[in-house]
Design an enzyme around this catalytic site. Sequence first.
Site, PDB file in Angstrom:
ATOM      1  N   LYS A  58      49.583  47.707  42.650  1.00 26.00           N
ATOM      2  CA  LYS A  58      49.264  46.354  42.175  1.00 26.00           C
ATOM      3  C   LYS A  58      50.548  45.629  41.782  1.00 26.00           C
ATOM      4  O   LYS A  58      51.461  46.231  41.221  1.00 26.00           O
ATOM      5  CB  LYS A  58      48.310  46.461  40.976  1.00 26.00           C
ATOM      6  CG  LYS A  58      47.771  45.123  40.480  1.00 26.00           C
ATOM      7  CD  LYS A  58      46.731  45.323  39.373  1.00 26.00           C
ATOM      8  CE  LYS A  58      46.188  44.010  38.860  1.00 26.00           C
ATOM      9  NZ  LYS A  58      45.179  44.187  37.785  1.00 26.00           N
ATOM     10  N   SER A 133      40.732  41.873  38.389  1.00 17.82           N
ATOM     11  CA  SER A 133      41.918  41.296  38.989  1.00 17.82           C
ATOM     12  C   SER A 133      42.595  42.182  40.021  1.00 17.82           C
ATOM     13  O   SER A 133      43.399  41.695  40.820  1.00 17.82           O
ATOM     14  CB  SER A 133      42.919  40.941  37.891  1.00 17.82           C
ATOM     15  OG  SER A 133      43.385  42.123  37.245  1.00 17.82           O
ATOM     16  N   SER A 157      39.300  45.269  35.257  1.00 16.04           N
ATOM     17  CA  SER A 157      40.002  44.924  36.499  1.00 16.04           C
ATOM     18  C   SER A 157      40.237  46.048  37.487  1.00 16.04           C
ATOM     19  O   SER A 157      40.678  45.792  38.606  1.00 16.04           O
ATOM     20  CB  SER A 157      41.339  44.276  36.179  1.00 16.04           C
ATOM     21  OG  SER A 157      41.121  42.922  35.871  1.00 16.04           O
TER      22      SER A 157
HETATM   23  N1  GLN Z   1      38.227  39.634  34.281  1.00 16.05           N
HETATM   24  C1  GLN Z   1      38.879  39.959  33.047  1.00 16.05           C
HETATM   25  C2  GLN Z   1      39.822  38.860  32.656  1.00 16.05           C
HETATM   26  O1  GLN Z   1      39.891  37.926  33.361  1.00 16.05           O
HETATM   27  C3  GLN Z   1      39.545  41.290  33.166  1.00 16.05           C
HETATM   28  C4  GLN Z   1      40.929  41.256  33.611  1.00 16.05           C
HETATM   29  C5  GLN Z   1      41.604  42.587  33.630  1.00 16.05           C
HETATM   30  O2  GLN Z   1      41.001  43.630  33.382  1.00 16.05           O
HETATM   31  N2  GLN Z   1      42.891  42.545  33.887  1.00 16.05           N
HETATM   32  O3  GLN Z   1      40.480  38.912  31.649  1.00 16.05           O
END
Ligand code: GLN
Length: 452
Positions: A58, A133, A157
């Site tokens: 990532k 994400s 995410s």
């Molecule tokens: N969807 C969540 C957010 O927007 C989780 C993001 C994540 O786990 N990095 O914060």
Amino acid sequence: VSVEELTAESYKRVKELDGDVQAFLALNEEKATAQSKEMDKVPFEERGPLFGLPIGVKDNIVTEGIITTCSSKILENFNPIYDATVVHKLRDAGLVTIGKLNMDEFAMGSSTENSAYKTTRNPWNLDHVPGGSSGGSAAAVAAGEVPFSLGSDTGGSIRQPASFCGVVGMKPTYGRVSRSGLVAFASSLDQIGPITRNVEDNAFLLEAISGLDKNDSTSANVEVPSFTKSLTGDIKGLRIAVPKEYLGQGVGEASRQSVLDALKVLESLGAVWEEVSLPHSKYALATYYLLSSSEASSNLARFDGIRYGFRAENVQNLMELYKETRAQGFGDEVKRRIMLGTYSLSAGSYDAYYKKAQQVRTLIKQDFETVFENYDVIIGPTTPTPAFKIGENVKDPLTMYANDILTIPVNLAGVPGISIPCGFSDGLPLGLQIIGKHFDEATIYRVAHAYE
Ligand code: GLN
């Protein structure tokens, strides 16, 4: 096959498929090919279980000499001068880094549509999002471009995109994996974890990246067991808790039914399940978005146009340089979070918002502790629905946030959780979430493997 052939095969897949899937931001082909040739000289008896296998990383995990953007314009030309601890560990295990994977900007989002560079597509249906994400990380594995990837999970995410893409994604216990070299979003919640096609691969990869690290003061001095040793298939007498909040209002029928079906399978293997309650779950979303945005507003202060990446031009003084760089460099969602976080940390609001949220976080953590006094794992869906369509939720941040309702409590409590495939709805994968006690990833893997 040789490592060189395996590496070449992975790049071939990327070239064939990534025009559609759009998972990769940067490829590391020259260096990876050179590395693979060297690796072919290593004697067989010195090779571990992951030796020579391709992996994608990532893009919020720093890689020396490979541009690391966090899918943000503000880091468009950031070339790190060191490797994250996990990247060192990948190399020690003999994995070959194929390239960097797309994500929501600074890991803020649930669909990978918040990337400044491209929108990754769900390999099962290109009109749908891969989740986020870590959408690039999940899509690349689902498409077979790489068999392994690393994601990060602050509020779902890893698990949510794994669920949307029909692959296995683990958010380890907070402190299990070093965060050194992970660009911080919300430091008290962030964890790096593995995304793979099956549970055994996942267990191998987590073993390889776990452990105490002197460069991360929050990494835990806890022994790393052999996770693969726990894949015995035996779950007789295992006690499963199913929170009623995880099957109730707001959770779609397909997700609910697939979990009930999975519980039947686990029962037939000798496990027992009962309904429990995590009564403070209903506050988890508000608590998470407040705390994570507060931490983000502080962590992202370093992107000022001086230290890294993008710098605005035609400015008159230093203050204008900061302002213009951040105005041009950050996307809308990141700005929204910085504003919310700055507000809730400001002197007049701190007690009413930040401090309150910290107190609720403790209650949420206690909910889990209470359930784990009597049960080995908690099971529910990973997401309320399968992958939604590209564009469907972009204009509506609150609906987008609501998608995280089942994953976020796990981060707030700091416990580990996995998502594994458990069926389909209209041709799109559904995920089963298995949550464990602190540092008990071994039991999660045992259950996941027995089900799989
Ligand atoms: N969807 C969540 C957010 O927007 C989780 C993001 C994540 O786990 N990095 O914060």
